[in-house]
Every structure is written in C-alpha cells, then in structure tokens.
Write an enzyme that holds these catalytic residues in place. Structure first.
Site, PDB file in Angstrom:
ATOM      1  N   ASP A  18      24.812  -3.658  10.833  1.00  0.00           N
ATOM      2  CA  ASP A  18      24.377  -4.572  11.284  1.00  0.00           C
ATOM      3  C   ASP A  18      24.499  -5.558  12.162  1.00  0.00           C
ATOM      4  OD1 ASP A  18      21.824  -3.436   9.981  1.00  0.00           O
ATOM      5  OD2 ASP A  18      21.173  -4.976   8.911  1.00  0.00           O
ATOM      6  N   ASP A  69      24.033  -6.858  15.926  1.00  0.00           N
ATOM      7  CA  ASP A  69      24.206  -8.142  16.460  1.00  0.00           C
ATOM      8  C   ASP A  69      24.790  -8.977  17.320  1.00  0.00           C
ATOM      9  OD1 ASP A  69      21.569  -8.084  14.407  1.00  0.00           O
ATOM     10  OD2 ASP A  69      22.501  -9.428  12.750  1.00  0.00           O
ATOM     11  N   SER A 109     -11.880  12.368  20.329  1.00  0.00           N
ATOM     12  CA  SER A 109     -11.027  12.581  18.978  1.00  0.00           C
ATOM     13  C   SER A 109     -10.887  14.037  18.501  1.00  0.00           C
ATOM     14  CB  SER A 109     -11.730  11.167  18.083  1.00  0.00           C
ATOM     15  OG  SER A 109     -13.079  11.546  18.186  1.00  0.00           O
ATOM     16  N   LEU A 110     -11.120  13.427  17.132  1.00  0.00           N
ATOM     17  CA  LEU A 110     -11.454  15.311  17.067  1.00  0.00           C
ATOM     18  C   LEU A 110     -12.861  15.609  15.691  1.00  0.00           C
ATOM     19  CD1 LEU A 110      -7.458  15.584  15.656  1.00  0.00           C
ATOM     20  CD2 LEU A 110      -8.910  16.690  18.378  1.00  0.00           C
ATOM     21  N   GLU A 162       0.406  19.659  12.487  1.00  0.00           N
ATOM     22  CA  GLU A 162       1.785  18.282  12.812  1.00  0.00           C
ATOM     23  C   GLU A 162       0.323  17.285  11.663  1.00  0.00           C
ATOM     24  OE1 GLU A 162       0.738  16.663  16.683  1.00  0.00           O
ATOM     25  OE2 GLU A 162       1.328  18.114  17.460  1.00  0.00           O
ATOM     26  N   LYS A 183      -1.026  14.526  10.631  1.00  0.00           N
ATOM     27  CA  LYS A 183      -1.916  13.111  10.924  1.00  0.00           C
ATOM     28  C   LYS A 183      -1.563  12.090  10.437  1.00  0.00           C
ATOM     29  CE  LYS A 183      -6.688  12.439  11.454  1.00  0.00           C
ATOM     30  NZ  LYS A 183      -7.112  11.018  11.455  1.00  0.00           N
ATOM     31  N   ASP A 208      -1.903   8.435   9.722  1.00  0.00           N
ATOM     32  CA  ASP A 208      -3.238   7.361   9.433  1.00  0.00           C
ATOM     33  C   ASP A 208      -2.723   6.015   9.962  1.00  0.00           C
ATOM     34  OD1 ASP A 208      -6.084   6.311   7.921  1.00  0.00           O
ATOM     35  OD2 ASP A 208      -5.499   6.473   6.242  1.00  0.00           O
ATOM     36  N   ARG A 250      -7.079   2.382  21.731  1.00  0.00           N
ATOM     37  CA  ARG A 250      -7.532   3.319  22.061  1.00  0.00           C
ATOM     38  C   ARG A 250      -9.191   2.634  22.690  1.00  0.00           C
ATOM     39  NH1 ARG A 250     -12.536   6.264  19.928  1.00  0.00           N
ATOM     40  NH2 ARG A 250     -12.804   8.124  20.928  1.00  0.00           N
ATOM     41  N   GLU A 286       0.630   7.391  17.460  1.00  0.00           N
ATOM     42  CA  GLU A 286      -0.070   6.872  16.723  1.00  0.00           C
ATOM     43  C   GLU A 286       1.158   5.906  15.855  1.00  0.00           C
ATOM     44  OE1 GLU A 286      -2.647   7.637  15.671  1.00  0.00           O
ATOM     45  OE2 GLU A 286      -3.911   7.302  13.920  1.00  0.00           O
ATOM     46  N   TYR A 339       2.654  12.209  19.634  1.00  0.00           N
ATOM     47  CA  TYR A 339       2.227  13.284  19.174  1.00  0.00           C
ATOM     48  C   TYR A 339       1.714  13.658  20.174  1.00  0.00           C
ATOM     49  CZ  TYR A 339      -2.073  10.968  17.782  1.00  0.00           C
ATOM     50  OH  TYR A 339      -2.491  10.063  18.256  1.00  0.00           O
ATOM     51  N   LYS A 350      -3.495  22.121  16.492  1.00  0.00           N
ATOM     52  CA  LYS A 350      -3.825  22.660  17.934  1.00  0.00           C
ATOM     53  C   LYS A 350      -3.439  23.963  19.056  1.00  0.00           C
ATOM     54  CE  LYS A 350      -2.437  17.626  18.287  1.00  0.00           C
ATOM     55  NZ  LYS A 350      -1.121  16.268  18.404  1.00  0.00           N
ATOM     56  N   LYS A 377      -8.533  17.136   6.360  1.00  0.00           N
ATOM     57  CA  LYS A 377      -8.762  16.274   6.595  1.00  0.00           C
ATOM     58  C   LYS A 377      -8.193  15.994   4.679  1.00  0.00           C
ATOM     59  CE  LYS A 377      -9.612  12.103   8.131  1.00  0.00           C
ATOM     60  NZ  LYS A 377     -11.176  11.895   8.419  1.00  0.00           N
ATOM     61  N   CYS A 423      -7.647 -21.298 -21.283  1.00  0.00           N
ATOM     62  CA  CYS A 423      -6.532 -20.500 -20.768  1.00  0.00           C
ATOM     63  C   CYS A 423      -6.377 -19.940 -21.651  1.00  0.00           C
ATOM     64  CB  CYS A 423      -5.509 -22.131 -20.269  1.00  0.00           C
ATOM     65  SG  CYS A 423      -3.523 -20.506 -21.038  1.00  0.00           S
ATOM     66  N   CYS A 430      -2.610 -20.845 -24.000  1.00  0.00           N
ATOM     67  CA  CYS A 430      -3.047 -22.358 -24.661  1.00  0.00           C
ATOM     68  C   CYS A 430      -4.147 -22.643 -25.190  1.00  0.00           C
ATOM     69  CB  CYS A 430      -2.002 -22.894 -23.831  1.00  0.00           C
ATOM     70  SG  CYS A 430      -3.342 -23.806 -22.364  1.00  0.00           S
ATOM     71  N   CYS A 488      -5.199 -22.401 -15.347  1.00  0.00           N
ATOM     72  CA  CYS A 488      -4.745 -23.348 -16.523  1.00  0.00           C
ATOM     73  C   CYS A 488      -4.157 -25.088 -16.109  1.00  0.00           C
ATOM     74  CB  CYS A 488      -3.683 -22.342 -17.648  1.00  0.00           C
ATOM     75  SG  CYS A 488      -2.998 -23.661 -18.496  1.00  0.00           S
ATOM     76  N   CYS A 525       1.948 -25.293 -20.847  1.00  0.00           N
ATOM     77  CA  CYS A 525       1.074 -24.180 -21.243  1.00  0.00           C
ATOM     78  C   CYS A 525       1.963 -22.596 -21.441  1.00  0.00           C
ATOM     79  CB  CYS A 525      -0.209 -23.490 -20.146  1.00  0.00           C
ATOM     80  SG  CYS A 525      -0.575 -21.416 -21.017  1.00  0.00           S
TER      81      CYS A 525
HETATM   82  S1  IVH Z   1      -3.744  14.907  18.509  1.00  0.00           S
HETATM   83  C1  IVH Z   1      -6.789  15.205  22.113  1.00  0.00           C
HETATM   84  N1  IVH Z   1      -2.135  14.253  16.546  1.00  0.00           N
HETATM   85  O1  IVH Z   1      -5.824  11.331  14.957  1.00  0.00           O
HETATM   86  C2  IVH Z   1      -6.042  14.840  20.373  1.00  0.00           C
HETATM   87  N2  IVH Z   1      -4.556  13.070  16.643  1.00  0.00           N
HETATM   88  O2  IVH Z   1      -9.363  12.213  15.014  1.00  0.00           O
HETATM   89  C3  IVH Z   1      -5.942  14.291  19.879  1.00  0.00           C
HETATM   90  N3  IVH Z   1      -3.768  11.066  14.580  1.00  0.00           N
HETATM   91  O3  IVH Z   1      -7.320   9.527  17.303  1.00  0.00           O
HETATM   92  C4  IVH Z   1      -5.387  13.618  18.624  1.00  0.00           C
HETATM   93  N4  IVH Z   1      -1.782  11.925  13.670  1.00  0.00           N
HETATM   94  O4  IVH Z   1      -5.614   9.013  16.311  1.00  0.00           O
HETATM   95  C5  IVH Z   1      -3.291  13.655  16.746  1.00  0.00           C
HETATM   96  N5  IVH Z   1      -0.317  14.490  15.148  1.00  0.00           N
HETATM   97  C6  IVH Z   1      -1.377  13.674  15.633  1.00  0.00           C
HETATM   98  C7  IVH Z   1      -2.057  12.752  15.151  1.00  0.00           C
HETATM   99  C8  IVH Z   1      -3.374  12.193  15.872  1.00  0.00           C
HETATM  100  C9  IVH Z   1      -2.896  11.106  14.048  1.00  0.00           C
HETATM  101  C10 IVH Z   1      -5.377  10.571  14.484  1.00  0.00           C
HETATM  102  C11 IVH Z   1      -5.035  10.413  16.525  1.00  0.00           C
HETATM  103  C12 IVH Z   1      -7.001  10.417  16.740  1.00  0.00           C
HETATM  104  C13 IVH Z   1      -7.341  11.144  14.922  1.00  0.00           C
HETATM  105  C14 IVH Z   1      -8.626  12.451  15.442  1.00  0.00           C
END
Ligand code: IVH
Length: 664
Positions: free
Chosen positions: A34, A38, A83-84, A112, A114, A116, A135, A170, A222, A286, A310, A404, A407, A422, A427
């Site tokens: 580090d 720096d 979204s998916l 891949e 997912k 969070d 988004r 993400e 991704y 995918k 999920k 408390c 005490c 307290c 105490c």
């Molecule tokens: S692909 C059209 N890959 O999960 C495909 N999404 O509803 C777009 N997420 O909104 C998403 N990890 O925010 C993809 N390896 C990954 C992901 C990922 C997290 C999130 C993303 C998306 C939601 C799926």
C-alpha cells in the site's frame, strides 16, 4: 524536467498505478505494498498539481472529484435494459430449455452467478469511461458517473482501446463492508440497511460522490450491450473480451451443454454461496450463441434467451424462547432474542439482536412466538417477523424494563432517541463494558485484561471504577481464579506500560460517546494536554470541520460531568501521561498556522484537506478572524471569502494549497 520528460513520467505513473489497481481490485492479487502504491499516487498528484493543464479525467488521481449535486440527470439507455424471467425449480429450467429447443437452436448455455446488487450501464469511448447509469425504468437511468468513478474495480481506462463499448454489470457491496456500515449506523443511531443490495443502492445514489467513495463498492460486468471495433459471437467470447479489457468479470461462470448440467451448477452454487465474500441470489442462464438470441427474441419485459434461477429464500421458522437484556458501556439496554437453534445459511442460529424496544413493538414480537429468521447480509441473524395468527395465547409481550437488569437503577429513554439507558453511571454492567473498552487495543492497550478478568474484578468488587485498575497489586490479582504469578506480573506490567501512552489513547479509552480513536487523534492535534479538554466550549469544537454539534455536545458534556472530572484527577494521581507527545505530529512545517477552508475543492474533500493540513501541524478553524493566516478558497466560496478579503487575509487557490501540501 523538460515538458516531454514530464509528460512521459506522468503517463508512466498512470500506467503503473492503473496496473496496480487492476491487480489489487480486480484480480485480488496485489503487486506492491500500500505504501509503495501511495507514494506513486502522491508523486502523480504532485506533478498534476504543478501542471494542472496535464490532468486528464482518466488519471487514477481523478476518481473522487466534483461536488455534491441536487439531483441526478437522466441518461437514456441505447438499448432497453431488460430484466429476466425467474425460474424456481428444475421444472422451470426444463421449460425454458424446451422453448429454446423448439426453435431448433443448437447452442450451449453459459451459467453465471446472479450477483445481488444493482444493475449498472457503462459507456467507454476510445477506452475511456464516459458515462455510468443506473437501470432506472429500463429506458432512462440516473446518471451516476461521478459515483461510479469512485469504484476502484471499475477502470477509468480500458486495457484495450475500442472506439465504443457499452456494457452492463452489477454494483454490489461486499458482505463485510455491509456489516461494517451497519455497525457504524447503529452506533450513530441511524436506520440500518436491510440487506447489501439496499446498502449498495443507498451508497451509489449519493448526491455527494465523496460519500460513495468511502463505501468500498465493487462491481462485476457480465454483458456487452454494444461494441464498435470488434465482433462478438458468443457470451463466452464476450466474457473473455471484457476480461481482456481489464473489467471485473466474475470468473465462476460455467459453460453447460444442457439443462441438467445447468441445474447441477445451480445446486453447487447454492451450496457454496455462503463462502463467497458477496451475496448472490441465484444463477443467470444465458444462451451462449449470440446470433441465436435474435432468432428466439424477447417479450416486452425480458429476453427469451436467458433466465434467472432463484435460490430458495434462506428463511427459517423457529421459536423465540426468551429475551435477554444486555447493558452496554454507554448504559444502553438492548434486547437479544434467544431462540430454538435452527440451521440457517451455513451455521446454527440461536441468538439475534432485536436492536431496540421500539422495533420490537413495531414488529409485534412476543416471547413464545413462532418467528421467521434470516441472515442480513448473509451474516447477521435477524428476526423478520412473527406469526400472530399462530399464537395460542400463552405468548408474552416484551415491555421495555423500567429498571436496569444489572443494577436496578432507573432506565429511561431520552426524547428523540430509540435507545433505553441505565441512568446509573456506576452500574456494574456498564462498568464491565467500560473497563474492557478502556483496556482494549485501540485504547490503553493493556494486554491480559479481557472480559473474563473484568467479570471477576467487578463481581468481587475489587475494582469499582476505572481508576481502581491502577491500584491493583500482586496480592489482589493472586486471589483470582486461574491466576498464576506470571500472568499476574504480566498484567501489572501492561497496566504500568499504559501510563506512558499518548493522550489520544486516553481520550479514546474514556469512551466518550461519538468519540472513537480517529476523532480522539484529531482532537489531540489541537488540544495537547488534558487540561485543554477541561475548559472546552462547543463553539470552539464545532469550528473544527469534522466536529458537528452532537459530537461537540457529547465532549463538553463528558468533561463537565463531576464523576468524569474526578476520574481524570484520579488517573493523574496514578501517574498517567496526560499529554500528546511529539510522535503524533508528522511534520511541523505548518506549525502554529491557522487555516480556514471555504467553497468546494475538486481534488479532495474539505475534510481530507483539513486532515492533511493538521498532519503538518496547522490548525484548521471554522471562522475567519484577525488570527487567520490563510483562507483556502475552492469554487463557490461562501461569506468567509468576503471576510478574508475585508481583513486582508492571504487567500490560497486549490492549486496553491496542493503545492503547499506537496512541498511542506
Ligand atoms: S444478465 C438481459 N447476468 O439480475 C439480460 N444479470 O433480472 C440482463 N444480475 O437486472 C441481465 N447478475 O441486475 C445478468 N450475471 C448476471 C447477473 C445479472 C445479476 C441482475 C441484473 C438484472 C437482474 C435479472
């Protein structure tokens, strides 16, 4: 240095630093210490400060900059961020696979993790990051470019220069960072974040990028949304290209030839998710072949070529057996749930903090209730809710105690605070916490004095206040359980050694609310003898930029309290050092000079500037007077600037300040 050599050195430093950042933040394999990092960063910042015309936005020095804004402008996404669809079972995954097979597509899958967090869209032009957007509603997102620039794993400049590259990924908060931020928030009495995703969103959507910079966000990329200068035929190739560009790509993806393989990958990931340093909530599957994607198309909301598997929610029902009350160092009485043990997210859970009594009432939790538990941030056990409909009438309400539990003194709640305290400063439960804290490593650092020893000392009434620690002798210690001659001698030595520690350790050790070791150091730059603290007033304290009215009131309140003044006197009698030595002072270049900061600085926050000035021995004050030596004026300076002009105080620009800091 002539100007060509200078430009060359600057570019060299930037390349080195970018590569070190890449190894540290993306690969997690640091190349240098580090300190070395720096030093190079300072050299670069110094050269850029002397030659502002050479600063470029993709320089590693330029991550945090710009001032707080009032709102985020919107950015229209080039392609709608879809979204998916979700899959919750093998059956759902098989249905997805069959739909693809029906279209006579022959392609494997890329599965891949997912992540969070929250979705982010980045645009690189000629290899340089030009915009970052959330988004939003999928069509328009919020422009969070300044904030995303502070995320160290996101390169400001790619390793490969393409005319244009638009990607999606993400942003997330590592689990440990989530726990740290929540601890800090709880101590300050702020509302805690429910999960890392909310914390990540809250941190990214800060109007002041300086705050985002302090939150250690990270990211995985991704998806390629648009590319100019290259062509991509598969998801695998996309991930490889993103990796070669130096973008953070999660390497745990797997190429699968069929849905069965995908499913076993999903089960594997679910099993191992707790070992990861970040939260995942599923697997994204995918279609690998990108040309095939357009054949199968999309619905209004989501593509048909991908699906999100999920994981089942990690929540368990169990029974609340009992509520334990604990008294902390500052007297806060907090409830802890004791439950029938359940296996949850990789460990057995039987206790959970209930935070405070207001929350208990809000959640309507009773002893004997069936409750739903989860782990916040995959780490901290928490009761989500109770099931009032499943009660049999034997459950008992949990009321805040009037006394408390340790005490028996009055317990009270001051207005505007959720905490119940307290009122007894002596105490025994508070005393135990105070003693453990006083002797802890960040405070007086007395090795050998831990909770077990403190417990005995207090329970046997051998130590009735902090001062008594210094009156202990061999005879007293030898009467304790499991105490040999040697350990007793070691303890007495560490007590003796603590007497010569610098003042900031004592100030930390006193356990003044809102004053941790960082604030204690800051205070001791300015107030170098304990006597200075005995005569402080709030106005003087709030003139220090980092000290707000709440902290100031806590400090003055502490030193005006009779008990505390007695304690300090007692410690003085025991021969404890009450001064800040020279050791803390890094340099004396600006000794005795008083600075006032006004307006917004581009290269650092006002707090950082103040810290740097103080480390060089300067005093930083909140108001301009005859005694002020310099006023540093950033952009949009306030009335302090006018006052400085009026009084004829020397005014420094930000560049002049940087020069001063570099050369001091
Ligand atoms: S692909 C059209 N890959 O999960 C495909 N999404 O509803 C777009 N997420 O909104 C998403 N990890 O925010 C993809 N390896 C990954 C992901 C990922 C997290 C999130 C993303 C998306 C939601 C799926």
């Amino acid at each position: 240095m002539d100007s060509a050599a200078l430009a060359e050195r600057i570019e060299k430093l930037r390349d080195l630093l970018r590569n070190y950042e890449y190894h540290y933040y993306v690969l997690d394999q640091p190349l240098v210490s580090d300190n070395e990092f720096d030093t190079l960063m300072r050299e670069l910042a110094g050269l850029e400060a002397m030659h502002p015309e050479l600063i470029s936005p993709d320089s590693p020095t330029q991550r945090v900059g710009g001032k707080a804004r009032e709102s985020f402008p919107t950015i229209r996404h080039r392609a709608v961020l879809l979204s998916l669809d979700n899959a919750f079972s093998l059956k759902d995954l098989q249905d997805f696979g069959q739909r693809i097979q029906r279209s006579e597509i022959e392609s494997g899958y890329i599965a891949e993790l997912k992540i969070d967090g929250l979705s982010i869209a980045l645009v690189y032009e000629n290899g340089v990051l030009v915009s970052a957007a959330t988004r939003g509603d999928g069509i328009n997102g919020e422009d969070v470019t300044a904030n995303v620039r502070t995320i160290k794993s996101i390169p400001l400049k790619l390793k490969i220069t393409l005319p244009r590259l638009e990607v999606r990924g993400e942003v997330y908060l590592p689990k440990r960072e989530f726990v740290r931020i929540n601890q800090e928030r709880e101590e300050r009495g702020d509302k805690i974040f429910a999960n890392p995703r909310n914390a990540a969103a809250g941190s990214l959507r800060q109007l002041d990028p300086g705050i985002t910079a302090k939150r250690s966000l990270a990211a995985f990329i991704y998806d390629i949304v648009f590319i100019e200068g290259d062509e991509i035929s598969s998801q695998k190739a996309a991930l490889e290209l993103l990796t070669s560009c130096g973008l953070p790509v999660n390497r745990q993806y797997r190429a699968c030839s069929g849905i069965d393989e995908v499913y076993s990958y999903c089960l594997e990931c679910d099993e191992n998710r707790h070992k990861l340093p970040y939260e995942i909530d599923g697997v994204v599957v995918k279609l690998d072949d990108i040309a095939a994607r357009s054949l199968i198309g999309q619905t209004a909301k989501s593509p048909r070529w991908a699906i999100a598997y999920k994981f089942p929610a990690e929540e368990k029902e169990t029974r609340l057996i009992q509520v334990e009350l604990n008294v902390g160092r500052t007297g806060v009485i907090s409830p802890t749930a004791v439950m029938e043990p359940v296996a949850l997210a990789g460990t057995t859970v039987s206790r959970a903090s209930l935070h405070n009594f207001d929350l208990l009432k809000e959640k309507d939790i009773r002893v004997g209730d069936l409750v739903l538990v989860h782990k916040a941030g995959d780490i901290i056990p928490e009761i989500i809710r109770s099931f009032p409909e499943k009660r049999d009438g034997s459950e008992q309400e949990i009321l805040p105690p009037r006394h408390c539990p340790a005490c028996g003194s009055n317990a009270s709640q001051s207005s505007g605070e959720v905490a119940l305290r307290c009122e007894n400063i002596n105490c025994p439960a508070r005393l135990k916490e105070s003693l453990s804290f006083f002797s802890s490593r960040d405070a007086m650092d007395m090795e050998g004095i831990g909770p077990a020893l403190v417990e005995q000392l207090v329970d046997r009434q051998l130590v009735k206040n902090i001062g008594d620690l210094y009156a202990m002798d061999e005879e007293l210690l030898s009467g304790l359980d499991r105490m040999g001659r040697k350990s007793a001698a070691n303890i007495l030595r560490s007590v003796e050694n603590s007497k010569v520690k610098p003042l900031h350790r004592l100030i930390t050790a006193l356990g003044i609310r809102h004053v941790g070791s960082k604030t204690a150091r800051l205070l001791c730059h300015q107030y170098r003898n304990i006597n200075d603290f005995l005569h402080l007033d709030s106005a003087e304290l709030t003139a220090i930029p980092e000290i707000g009215p709440i902290v100031a009131a806590s400090i003055t309140g502490f030193f005006s309290e009779e008990h505390n003044r007695d304690l300090i006197e007692r410690l003085r009698q025991a021969g404890i050092n009450m001064e800040e030595g020279a050791a803390l002072q890094l340099s004396t270049a600006l000794n005795g000079k008083t600075f006032v900061l006004t307006g917004t600085l581009e290269s650092m926050s006002r707090i950082e500037a103040a810290e740097k000035l103080q480390s060089l021995g300067a005093r930083v004050s909140g108001s301009v007077s005859q005694k002020t030596d310099y006023v540093v004026a950033g952009s949009d300076p306030g009335s302090k600037y006018d006052k400085a002009v009026q009084l004829g105080v020397t005014i420094l620009s930000e560049t002049e300040l940087q020069d001063l800091l570099e050369n001091a």
